[in-house]
Motif scaffolding. Structure first.
Motif, PDB file in Angstrom:
ATOM      1  N   ASP A  49    -101.601  84.072  24.246  1.00  0.00           N
ATOM      2  CA  ASP A  49    -101.662  85.178  23.288  1.00  0.00           C
ATOM      3  C   ASP A  49    -101.801  86.546  23.949  1.00  0.00           C
ATOM      4  OD1 ASP A  49    -101.527  83.468  21.008  1.00  0.00           O
ATOM      5  OD2 ASP A  49    -103.638  82.958  21.317  1.00  0.00           O
ATOM      6  N   SER A  50    -101.665  86.603  25.267  1.00  0.00           N
ATOM      7  CA  SER A  50    -101.836  87.871  25.972  1.00  0.00           C
ATOM      8  C   SER A  50    -100.623  88.781  25.767  1.00  0.00           C
ATOM      9  CB  SER A  50    -102.056  87.631  27.469  1.00  0.00           C
ATOM     10  OG  SER A  50    -100.846  87.266  28.089  1.00  0.00           O
ATOM     11  N   LYS A  92    -108.401  77.310  30.659  1.00  0.00           N
ATOM     12  CA  LYS A  92    -108.833  78.626  30.188  1.00  0.00           C
ATOM     13  C   LYS A  92    -107.722  79.652  30.380  1.00  0.00           C
ATOM     14  CE  LYS A  92    -113.205  81.030  30.301  1.00  0.00           C
ATOM     15  NZ  LYS A  92    -114.452  81.234  31.049  1.00  0.00           N
ATOM     16  N   ILE A  93    -107.076  79.634  31.531  1.00  0.00           N
ATOM     17  CA  ILE A  93    -105.968  80.556  31.796  1.00  0.00           C
ATOM     18  C   ILE A  93    -104.840  80.307  30.804  1.00  0.00           C
ATOM     19  CG2 ILE A  93    -104.135  81.138  33.453  1.00  0.00           C
ATOM     20  CD1 ILE A  93    -106.268  80.600  35.680  1.00  0.00           C
ATOM     21  N   LEU A 103    -106.313  89.074  31.292  1.00  0.00           N
ATOM     22  CA  LEU A 103    -106.421  87.962  30.350  1.00  0.00           C
ATOM     23  C   LEU A 103    -107.837  87.828  29.792  1.00  0.00           C
ATOM     24  CD1 LEU A 103    -104.324  85.267  32.254  1.00  0.00           C
ATOM     25  CD2 LEU A 103    -103.626  86.602  30.262  1.00  0.00           C
ATOM     26  N   LYS A 104    -108.749  88.675  30.267  1.00  0.00           N
ATOM     27  CA  LYS A 104    -110.152  88.675  29.852  1.00  0.00           C
ATOM     28  C   LYS A 104    -110.842  87.354  30.192  1.00  0.00           C
ATOM     29  CE  LYS A 104    -109.485  92.123  26.217  1.00  0.00           C
ATOM     30  NZ  LYS A 104    -108.460  92.806  26.882  1.00  0.00           N
ATOM     31  N   ILE A 105    -110.576  86.867  31.395  1.00  0.00           N
ATOM     32  CA  ILE A 105    -111.225  85.650  31.893  1.00  0.00           C
ATOM     33  C   ILE A 105    -112.196  86.071  32.978  1.00  0.00           C
ATOM     34  CG2 ILE A 105    -110.899  83.479  33.135  1.00  0.00           C
ATOM     35  CD1 ILE A 105    -108.161  83.258  31.789  1.00  0.00           C
ATOM     36  N   ARG A 117    -104.940  78.963  27.781  1.00  0.00           N
ATOM     37  CA  ARG A 117    -105.324  79.390  26.427  1.00  0.00           C
ATOM     38  C   ARG A 117    -105.288  80.900  26.261  1.00  0.00           C
ATOM     39  NH1 ARG A 117    -110.373  75.271  25.595  1.00  0.00           N
ATOM     40  NH2 ARG A 117    -109.121  73.456  25.001  1.00  0.00           N
ATOM     41  N   LYS A 118    -105.789  81.628  27.251  1.00  0.00           N
ATOM     42  CA  LYS A 118    -105.815  83.092  27.159  1.00  0.00           C
ATOM     43  C   LYS A 118    -104.409  83.682  27.290  1.00  0.00           C
ATOM     44  CE  LYS A 118    -110.287  83.999  26.932  1.00  0.00           C
ATOM     45  NZ  LYS A 118    -110.941  84.945  26.046  1.00  0.00           N
ATOM     46  N   ALA A 119    -103.617  83.136  28.174  1.00  0.00           N
ATOM     47  CA  ALA A 119    -102.287  83.692  28.443  1.00  0.00           C
ATOM     48  C   ALA A 119    -101.338  83.532  27.266  1.00  0.00           C
ATOM     49  CB  ALA A 119    -101.681  83.047  29.686  1.00  0.00           C
ATOM     50  N   THR A 149    -103.293  81.302  37.971  1.00  0.00           N
ATOM     51  CA  THR A 149    -103.095  82.377  36.998  1.00  0.00           C
ATOM     52  C   THR A 149    -101.620  82.532  36.657  1.00  0.00           C
ATOM     53  OG1 THR A 149    -105.041  83.525  37.839  1.00  0.00           O
ATOM     54  CG2 THR A 149    -103.509  84.810  36.518  1.00  0.00           C
ATOM     55  N   SER A 165    -100.109  80.652  33.206  1.00  0.00           N
ATOM     56  CA  SER A 165     -99.719  81.697  32.271  1.00  0.00           C
ATOM     57  C   SER A 165     -98.244  81.562  31.905  1.00  0.00           C
ATOM     58  CB  SER A 165     -99.996  83.081  32.871  1.00  0.00           C
ATOM     59  OG  SER A 165    -101.384  83.263  33.051  1.00  0.00           O
TER      60      SER A 165
END
Length: 182
Positions: free
Chosen positions: A96-97, A89-90, A24-26, A92-94, A45, A49
């Motif tokens: 669009d993962s 943060k997880i 996820l680039k975290i 938000r990243k997930a 996570t 996610s």
């Protein structure tokens, strides 16, 4: 021997969580945390996610869905400070993962093998998020049904939980009418 076993489990959870966070680039600063944090990190996570993928199943995450996730974070989990920021943060990243909802559900069930109550509560949470706003709910319920299967829960358990959400009946009834016409 139990202590050594617990260290192996903690190491596995830490490695698993770090692998997913890396995908996820975290970035998580600092060294390997204390005993309970690896499990918490893996839990965050996988859960946040799944919530992100579910909320975005219709292409857009609504204010109602965000409010439902925020309520879960602050009231149920009572997340504050760094833990809350990590969960956000997880999420938000997930959303669009490249990883799928199902991959995160597989990771989640690995944390709670044999813990039916936790898995049922998670399905209940997924249903609450899906019913927060009506747009795209059929896609969301399809993902939840996949989670139920991955979690090894019975369809009767899913139906019992789903019955608590009036909008979910409308979606199922509409789907059944459509499939009967075809």
């Amino acid at each position: 021997m139990p202590c050594e076993h617990n260290n192996h489990i903690a190491g596995f959870l830490w490695g698993s969580a770090m692998s997913w966070l890396n995908k996820l680039k975290i970035k998580v600063s600092g060294s390997k945390p204390k005993k309970q944090v690896p499990g918490q990190l893996a839990y965050f996570t996988a859960l946040f996610s799944m919530l992100a993928k579910l909320a975005k199943a219709d292409g857009v995450i609504s204010k109602e869905e965000l409010r439902a996730v925020e309520t879960y974070m602050t009231q149920t989990l009572q997340l504050r400070g760094a833990s809350r920021m990590l969960a956000i943060k997880i999420f938000r990243k997930a959303k669009d993962s490249a990883e799928s909802f199902e991959e995160f559900a597989e990771q989640y069930v690995a944390l709670f093998v044999g813990d039916r109550k936790t898995l049922e509560r998670t399905v209940d949470l997924l249903l609450a998020i899906a019913s927060a706003e009506p747009r795209g709910t059929e896609r969301k319920y399809a993902l939840i049904r996949k989670a139920v299967k991955i979690f090894g829960l019975e369809s009767t358990q899913y139906e019992r939980l789903r019955s608590r959400y009036p909008h979910s009946h409308h979606v199922s009834a509409t789907r059944e009418k459509t499939s009967k016409r075809q």
